[in-house]
Design an enzyme around this catalytic site. Structure first.
Site, PDB file in Angstrom:
ATOM      1  CB  CYS A   1    -119.087  41.246 -12.441  1.00  0.00           C
ATOM      2  SG  CYS A   1    -117.682  40.467 -13.056  1.00  0.00           S
TER       3      CYS A   1
ATOM      4  CB  CYS B   1    -120.119  36.921 -14.304  1.00  0.00           C
ATOM      5  SG  CYS B   1    -118.998  37.095 -12.463  1.00  0.00           S
TER       6      CYS B   1
ATOM      7  CG  ASP C   1    -153.206  53.946 -42.243  1.00  0.00           C
ATOM      8  OD1 ASP C   1    -153.747  54.138 -42.936  1.00  0.00           O
ATOM      9  OD2 ASP C   1    -154.760  54.401 -40.567  1.00  0.00           O
TER      10      ASP C   1
END
Length: 804
Positions: free
Chosen positions: A19, A22, A485
């Site tokens: 989970c 952890c 650009d």
């Protein structure tokens, strides 16, 4: 995670996590080490660690720290070596195929084995727990002594099916920690323990015992109540959630695995072989042969290819690595890397990218990049880094998960005490406390961001859109101005012949032939544009060679072509030879120059006969791209170093109102900063070295993948193909991914906020709580998988913005 100067990066594969809490524990332990900065991702099961130079921390120390925390860690395994290939070589001159190496499929056996074991545990638990749940839910099925059959079936589920939860809970307990497994283990063991007490020491074991099924908790004498259906059902529900979660996570990472497997496995390299031909009788030391050197194809594993090697690519084969075509011409299918379905024509001198497919003739390519330096490897690295990152919202979720389990345990104890103190009885108190333990689900919090990132970035890679990290997502949402650009982004960046104006009666092909032949001898970009257009107009594809060619500095070129004295250049060059443009050509020249284009005068045999207009052509998709960006709520701005007339002509053609022209490369950063100071959130799209600093300064930098490495490194998003429309698709995809993350987090937070009070209030049966808990994780992963259906917009400009 960006590596700073003086840092080294280590990646660890983490095992045993069940989970999000952890992952939070491991991350906390690693970050406590001196000079270590770590990020642990529950979804990808990896830790990205940056170790400061001079800290003395080695990979073994990192692994030991993870193992002391109760989990496993290992360095990633290198790819399995290719099987040895046949050493037979085939001469390249005859065009026949060399030997093909055996297919070598690199599977994911460990992951598949783990998934298969989880599936077996799930199926066993499902088969045993289904009768238990049905007997508990349907009173009509509660025959005499049914409770003992329930115990016989439920006990193996709690012992075998829930064993991973018990094992992880014990490991965490030894390290003084608690995770989601602790809650599951405590809940199922408590339900089983209560049932055993009621069966052996209470009245629940008496023949004829029945009890009704209720969605809420029972308020009866505890000695007659059993919770075997909760113990078995919760275990099965959570196993099902873990299984579908694991399978979905594998699907989520499929795009990255496919990307990594795109490359060729072996390559036909051209090698020079020395030998003897027509040797006669060389016995007794005689040598009447001729020493020859022959170039042959030798098929070798891709890992043996070096920069400078030349290799052969036949029709239908993958190009082994990034390189430059030195022989042959063909069409190359780059759709797997760029998402662009139209093949690209290549000829000697053109660059090609590894993993693309040769769709036409035979090519000989010289390798320019190999291994980790190739575009494919860089793409995979960008995608994986983005998947391993964490958005700001996910970091908050991780912090909550780290303290969530202890809070839930305290809440369960408080619930037990409250119900006992309220006089509702031990059964009601116990059931409510177990429901609180089981309903809590930080797993969904931990999966909210990484699963969406895995799917979103993987889908982006398939479409030629690369996100550098999760923090980019927030930038795409905030951006309200996009600076474009001009050269190489809105335009092709290459001078092109765009118009031909001729005096009355002058054949177009003759004008192009004579001007092109003369300009073919010049290296000037304008000359090349005219020569290429003339060459394309020739049926034979070749131009005549000029005589007495001369370059007139600052004015143009002159020479003799097929007996004609030809002048090509400025109008002044023709004036010097007493050649005057007719009025209609003067008008055409002035109109072209007013639009910011370059007009080249052409004359021969004493008369001015034409005006050729050359310009940096606007990409055919740029206007559509600008319309799409507007539809996303962005205000486009054209930024260029060209003169104002050129810039405004381009802007008008693509539909841009705001133009900033005549800007020096070093001043582009100042322009971005000025726009930001006006309160705008600025995205910038660029491709050149001179764009790199501006891309880095912008709130969101989008680098064209056809541009320079410096621009790509500075950008937050990389658009692999040179189509500006990809910028709009990139922003849409990023926003869709961010939206999915937010939906996931809202669901995970909302679920816990709503469910825990219901459980504590006794309104949820523990088994229903377990089913809801498992569903929340599956919902989060399933919601993320919807991003796999994300599609680029249709070709109509300003078309309806689709959602994933």
């Amino acid at each position: 995670m960006t590596t700073a100067i003086g840092e080294s990066r280590v990646e660890l594969e983490i095992g045993g996590m069940t989970c999000a809490s952890c992952a939070a524990r491991i991350e906390k332990k690693l970050n406590r080490m001196e000079g270590v900065t770590a990020t642990v991702n529950y979804a990808t099961e990896k830790a990205k660690v940056a170790v400061a130079e001079g800290s003395g921390v080695q990979a073994a120390d990192l692994i030991a720290t993870v193992e002391k925390t109760g989990y496993t860690a290992a360095l990633p395994q290198p790819p399995a070596p290719e099987p040895p290939l046949s050493e037979h070589a085939t001469a390249s001159s005859d065009g026949t195929d060399g030997p093909t190496g055996p297919d070598d499929s690199h599977g994911t056996a460990p992951a598949s084995d783990a998934l298969a074991a989880l599936r077996q545990r799930l199926l066993t638990s499902l088969a045993l727990s289904l009768p238990v749940v049905l007997m508990a839910m349907v009173p009509a099925l509660q025959f005499t002594n049914w409770q003992w059959l329930s115990l016989t079936l439920a006990a193996p589920v709690v012992a075998y099916g829930a064993w991973p939860f018990h094992k992880a809970a014990w490991t965490n307990l030894r390290h003084g920690a608690a995770t989601m497994d602790t809650l599951i283990s405590m809940g199922t063991l408590a339900a089983l323990g209560w049932s055993l007490w009621a069966l052996f020491f209470g009245t629940a074991g008496m023949p004829g015992m029945t009890h009704p099924f209720e969605l809420t908790i029972a308020r009866t004498d505890g000695s007659g109540s059993i919770y075997l259906e909760a113990a078995a059902g919760v275990t099965t529900f959570i196993l099902a959630g873990r299984y579908f979660e694991a399978r979905s996570k594998r699907k989520a990472g499929a795009a990255l695995r496919a990307l990594l497997e795109l490359g060729a496995k072996d390559v036909a390299v051209l090698r020079e072989v020395h030998g003897v031909r027509d040797g006669g009788d060389t016995r007794d030391g005689g040598d009447n042969g001729t020493d020859v050197r022959e170039v042959r194809e030798v098929r070798v594993p891709i890992g043996e290819l070096k920069v400078g090697d030349r290799f052969v690519v036949r029709p239908g084969e993958k190009i082994a690595t990034d390189g430059r075509v030195v022989e042959g011409s063909s069409a190359v299918d780059a759709s797997m890397l760029t998402g662009e379905s139209v093949p690209v024509e290549v000829a000697p001198g053109d660059g090609v990218t590894g993993a693309t497919v040769n769709a036409g003739g035979r090519l000989v390519v010289e390798a320019t990049r190999v291994g980790a330096d190739t575009q494919l490897a860089r793409m995979a690295r960008l995608v994986e880094d983005a998947q391993n990152g964490k958005a700001a919202a996910q970091r908050l979720a991780d912090r909550i998960s780290a303290v969530f389990v202890p809070v839930v345990i305290a809440l369960a104890v408080g619930t037990l005490g409250y119900w006992l103190g309220a006089g509702e009885g031990a059964v009601a108190a116990f059931t409510a406390a177990v429901a609180v333990l089981i309903i809590a689900c930080p797993c969904a919090l931990g999966l909210a961001t990484p699963t969406a990132l895995m799917v979103g970035t993987g889908r982006g890679a398939q479409l030629g859109i690369l996100l550098k990290g999760p923090e980019v997502l927030e930038s795409t949402r905030r951006a309200d101005t996009v600076v474009l650009d001009k050269t190489g982004t809105v335009t092709t960046g290459v001078m092109t012949l765009t118009a031909v104006h001729l005096a009355d009666g002058v054949p177009r092909q003759q004008a192009l032939r004579l001007a092109g032949a003369l300009e073919h001898s010049s290296e000037h970009p304008i000359a090349r544009a005219i020569a290429e257009a003339a060459q394309a107009a020739e049926p034979s594809g070749t131009l005549p060679a000029p005589e007495d060619f001369a370059n007139v500095p600052g004015l143009g070129v002159q020479g003799i072509v097929e007996g004609h004295a030809v002048l090509v250049g400025r109008e002044r060059l023709l004036h010097d030879w007493s050649q005057q443009l007719p009025p209609e050509l003067v008008t055409a020249k002035e109109e072209a120059e007013a639009a910011g284009r370059t007009a080249v005068a052409v004359g021969w045999d004493g008369e001015a006969r034409g005006v050729l207009v050359v310009s940096d052509a606007v990409k055919p998709t740029s206007a559509e791209a600008v319309a799409r960006l507007r539809a996303l709520g962005l205000t486009p701005v054209l930024l260029t170093g060209d003169n104002k007339a050129v810039a405004e002509a381009v802007a008008a053609e693509v539909g841009i109102d705001e133009v900033i022209a005549e800007v020096l490369p070093e001043d582009k950063v100042a322009v971005i900063a000025r726009l930001q100071s006006e309160g705008r959130s600025v995205a910038m799209v660029g491709d050149g070295v001179n764009d790199a600093a501006a891309l880095a300064t912008a709130d969101l930098g989008l680098a064209m993948g056809t541009g320079t490495d410096a621009a790509i490194e500075a950008g937050d998003l990389t658009l692999v193909r040179g189509d500006l429309r990809a910028a709009a698709d990139a922003i849409r995809l990023a926003r869709a991914t961010l939206g999915t993350i937010r939906t996931n987090l809202f669901w995970a937070f909302g679920y816990n906020v709503a469910a825990l009070p219901l459980a504590a209030a006794g309104l949820l049966n523990p088994m229903i709580a377990g089913a809801a808990m498992a569903f929340s994780s599956v919902f989060v992963v399933g919601n993320s998988l919807r991003l796999r259906r994300f599609q680029p917009l249709t070709r109509e400009a300003g078309g309806r913005e689709g959602e994933a």
